[in-house]
Enzyme design. Structure first.
Site, PDB file in Angstrom:
ATOM      1  N   HIS A  73     -17.104 -16.259  22.177  1.00  0.00           N
ATOM      2  CA  HIS A  73     -15.705 -16.568  22.460  1.00  0.00           C
ATOM      3  C   HIS A  73     -15.594 -17.319  23.779  1.00  0.00           C
ATOM      4  O   HIS A  73     -16.372 -17.073  24.702  1.00  0.00           O
ATOM      5  CB  HIS A  73     -14.836 -15.309  22.480  1.00  0.00           C
ATOM      6  CG  HIS A  73     -15.197 -14.300  23.539  1.00  0.00           C
ATOM      7  ND1 HIS A  73     -14.665 -14.324  24.809  1.00  0.00           N
ATOM      8  CD2 HIS A  73     -16.033 -13.244  23.529  1.00  0.00           C
ATOM      9  CE1 HIS A  73     -15.149 -13.319  25.519  1.00  0.00           C
ATOM     10  NE2 HIS A  73     -15.995 -12.647  24.767  1.00  0.00           N
ATOM     11  N   ASP A  75     -12.390 -17.549  25.172  1.00  0.00           N
ATOM     12  CA  ASP A  75     -11.221 -17.013  25.881  1.00  0.00           C
ATOM     13  C   ASP A  75     -11.686 -15.967  26.892  1.00  0.00           C
ATOM     14  O   ASP A  75     -12.779 -15.414  26.782  1.00  0.00           O
ATOM     15  CB  ASP A  75     -10.198 -16.426  24.904  1.00  0.00           C
ATOM     16  CG  ASP A  75     -10.740 -15.277  24.066  1.00  0.00           C
ATOM     17  OD1 ASP A  75     -11.917 -15.325  23.673  1.00  0.00           O
ATOM     18  OD2 ASP A  75      -9.984 -14.319  23.806  1.00  0.00           O
ATOM     19  N   ASP A 106     -18.762 -12.909  30.727  1.00  0.00           N
ATOM     20  CA  ASP A 106     -18.076 -12.520  29.477  1.00  0.00           C
ATOM     21  C   ASP A 106     -17.094 -13.596  29.062  1.00  0.00           C
ATOM     22  O   ASP A 106     -15.933 -13.513  29.366  1.00  0.00           O
ATOM     23  CB  ASP A 106     -17.366 -11.183  29.670  1.00  0.00           C
ATOM     24  CG  ASP A 106     -16.724 -10.678  28.388  1.00  0.00           C
ATOM     25  OD1 ASP A 106     -17.055 -11.205  27.320  1.00  0.00           O
ATOM     26  OD2 ASP A 106     -15.887  -9.770  28.458  1.00  0.00           O
ATOM     27  N   GLU A 140     -10.933 -13.345  21.190  1.00  0.00           N
ATOM     28  CA  GLU A 140     -11.728 -12.119  21.190  1.00  0.00           C
ATOM     29  C   GLU A 140     -11.113 -11.094  22.107  1.00  0.00           C
ATOM     30  O   GLU A 140     -11.100  -9.902  21.820  1.00  0.00           O
ATOM     31  CB  GLU A 140     -13.169 -12.421  21.620  1.00  0.00           C
ATOM     32  CG  GLU A 140     -14.168 -11.358  21.179  1.00  0.00           C
ATOM     33  CD  GLU A 140     -14.288 -10.192  22.150  1.00  0.00           C
ATOM     34  OE1 GLU A 140     -14.761  -9.122  21.732  1.00  0.00           O
ATOM     35  OE2 GLU A 140     -13.920 -10.333  23.322  1.00  0.00           O
ATOM     36  N   GLU A 141     -10.590 -11.554  23.247  1.00  0.00           N
ATOM     37  CA  GLU A 141     -10.039 -10.640  24.253  1.00  0.00           C
ATOM     38  C   GLU A 141      -8.598 -10.249  23.931  1.00  0.00           C
ATOM     39  O   GLU A 141      -8.022  -9.427  24.620  1.00  0.00           O
ATOM     40  CB  GLU A 141     -10.108 -11.280  25.645  1.00  0.00           C
ATOM     41  CG  GLU A 141     -11.498 -11.737  26.080  1.00  0.00           C
ATOM     42  CD  GLU A 141     -12.423 -10.582  26.459  1.00  0.00           C
ATOM     43  OE1 GLU A 141     -12.070  -9.422  26.192  1.00  0.00           O
ATOM     44  OE2 GLU A 141     -13.504 -10.858  27.001  1.00  0.00           O
ATOM     45  N   GLU A 169     -22.498 -11.746  23.620  1.00  0.00           N
ATOM     46  CA  GLU A 169     -21.759 -10.903  24.573  1.00  0.00           C
ATOM     47  C   GLU A 169     -22.715 -10.380  25.651  1.00  0.00           C
ATOM     48  O   GLU A 169     -23.912 -10.245  25.420  1.00  0.00           O
ATOM     49  CB  GLU A 169     -21.127  -9.708  23.845  1.00  0.00           C
ATOM     50  CG  GLU A 169     -19.989 -10.060  22.899  1.00  0.00           C
ATOM     51  CD  GLU A 169     -18.692 -10.398  23.625  1.00  0.00           C
ATOM     52  OE1 GLU A 169     -18.660 -10.389  24.875  1.00  0.00           O
ATOM     53  OE2 GLU A 169     -17.707 -10.698  22.933  1.00  0.00           O
ATOM     54  N   HIS A 358     -14.697  -8.559  33.270  1.00  0.00           N
ATOM     55  CA  HIS A 358     -13.282  -8.185  33.420  1.00  0.00           C
ATOM     56  C   HIS A 358     -12.925  -7.775  34.861  1.00  0.00           C
ATOM     57  O   HIS A 358     -11.806  -7.329  35.105  1.00  0.00           O
ATOM     58  CB  HIS A 358     -12.879  -7.052  32.449  1.00  0.00           C
ATOM     59  CG  HIS A 358     -12.972  -7.440  30.998  1.00  0.00           C
ATOM     60  ND1 HIS A 358     -12.224  -6.848  30.014  1.00  0.00           N
ATOM     61  CD2 HIS A 358     -13.727  -8.369  30.374  1.00  0.00           C
ATOM     62  CE1 HIS A 358     -12.519  -7.389  28.838  1.00  0.00           C
ATOM     63  NE2 HIS A 358     -13.435  -8.306  29.043  1.00  0.00           N
TER      64      HIS A 358
HETATM   65 ZN   LIG Z   1     -16.688 -10.816  25.562  1.00  0.00          ZN
END
Ligand SMILES: [Zn+2]
Length: 387
Positions: A73, A75, A106, A140-141, A169, A358
């Site tokens: 991903h 995003d 990520d 995805e997020e 990931e 994150h």
């Molecule tokens: Zn991820």
């Protein structure tokens, strides 16, 4: 910039502020890089009422078998207060051999490594005979309804058949070479309501306290383990996440109590069998004394495992060859898009070190991005040209 340089690719991707569901140029950039390397590319946008439209990218090089798919991903989660970052979260700044920015681990760093590895491989082996694909989503997020799950169905409807998939990931806790994920636990959320009768605390015989009933039900849910774990999974775990009465008065017995729990479950269970077991335990604890309801939120997260075998070993060997570490095979952590991919082909997850995902100051070591690229390249070489 050369498209075979994963660090330059990662920097460029971080500079696209692609907070879910904004594409912000990230997929367009991947599409351009892949098209220049000879991949056939398609952008696909999916819509669902009540959720934002999401852009996705599918790319394929080669027409033969076997077909190895890279998934990921572009995003990212929001950066929060940008002022708390040591560098602007969308600047892609390198300091002391570390690349900073939202998505560094990520998983724009992982996407960059996949892109560079695949491009290097097809440039060096133009007649490799198989197929390499990319399935990149911008969802995805977020709610994850207009991304990988639909893109896989779309590809299947076009006749695309994948043999294996690597999802990039960030799977490593501390060091590249720590961990490959070969499965994921499922997730089931339940909402519990206990009904009582409101009244004066000094006259409990005229009321029916739902807090006491709720305590009884929760105790029953926590009393016995759900299972003992399985070959590749730890025991399933139930966590109480809320217990709400919302009663502002200390002298009033409330009319109702609510609680929420989430279960991360292993391959002993399907969502339906687990829900049935929870209902059985609640009914036994409640007897005729507690009036309650339980409702389970819809879930698309079932537990799955890709059984160790030739493909898992190939990836493990490639990781060990470049890091000197034999990665553990794990099913820990939250859910990921692998739960959708597993319905189409065997899938493993391997990417960067996820320590800062994150977080403020999310980052990835430049040397890790380069080593991950080399690992993916080795996987491609051994997958398509086994010696
Ligand atoms: Zn991820």
């Amino acid at each position: 910039m050369t498209s075979a340089d994963p660090v330059a690719l990662a920097e460029a991707l971080i500079r696209c502020p692609s907070v879910t569901p904004d594409e912000a140029g990230a997929l367009a950039f991947c599409e351009k890089v892949l098209a220049e390397a000879g991949f056939a590319t398609e952008r696909v946008t999916f819509s669902t009422p009540g959720t934002p439209d999401v852009e996705n990218l599918y790319a394929r090089c080669g027409t033969g078998a076997p077909y190895l798919l890279f998934a990921g991903h572009t995003d990212v989660v929001p950066p929060g207060d940008a002022g708390r970052w040591r560098h602007d979260p969308f600047s892609g700044t390198i300091e002391d051999g570390v690349l900073y920015g939202r998505g560094a681990c990520d998983m724009k760093g992982g996407v960059a490594a996949m892109l560079a590895a695949a491009i290097r491989f097809v440039m060096a082996n133009p007649g490799f005979g198989g197929s390499i694909g990319f399935l990149l989503t911008g969802d995805e997020e977020g709610p994850a309804v207009n991304g990988t799950v639909k893109l896989l169905e779309w590809a299947k409807a076009r006749g695309e058949r994948f043999d294996h998939c690597i999802l990039g990931e960030p799977t490593n806790p501390k060091h590249l070479g720590d961990m490959i994920k070969i499965g994921r636990r499922g997730s089931l959320t339940g909402h519990l309501t206990v009904h009582g009768r409101q009244g004066h605390v000094a006259y409990p015989h005229l009321a029916d306290n739902p807090v006491h009933g709720m305590v009884r039900l929760i105790s029953a849910l926590l009393a016995e383990p759900l299972d003992a774990g399985t070959a590749h999974f730890a025991p399933s775990n139930l966590e109480m996440t809320t217990f709400d009465v919302g009663n502002p008065a200390s002298n009033v017995i409330p009319a109702e109590a609510r609680a929420t729990f989430n279960i991360r479950f292993n391959d002993t269970w399907l969502p339906a069998t687990l829900a049935a077991e929870i209902e059985r335990r609640l009914a036994a604890a409640a007897g005729n004394a507690v009036r309650y309801e339980v409702a389970f939120a819809p879930t698309n997260a079932t537990a799955f495992v890709t059984e160790p075998g030739d493909f898992v070993t190939l990836v493990q060997d490639a990781v060990e060859a470049h890091t000197g570490r034999r990665p553990a095979l794990s099913t820990t952590g939250g859910t990921s898009d692998a739960r959708f991919i597993k319905d189409h082909c065997p899938v493993i997850e391997y990417g960067l070190v996820g320590e800062t995902m994150h977080q403020v100051d999310e980052c990835a070591r430049v040397s890790d991005i380069e080593a991950l690229t080399a690992i993916y390249e080795t996987v491609l070489g051994r997958y398509f040209m086994p010696s």
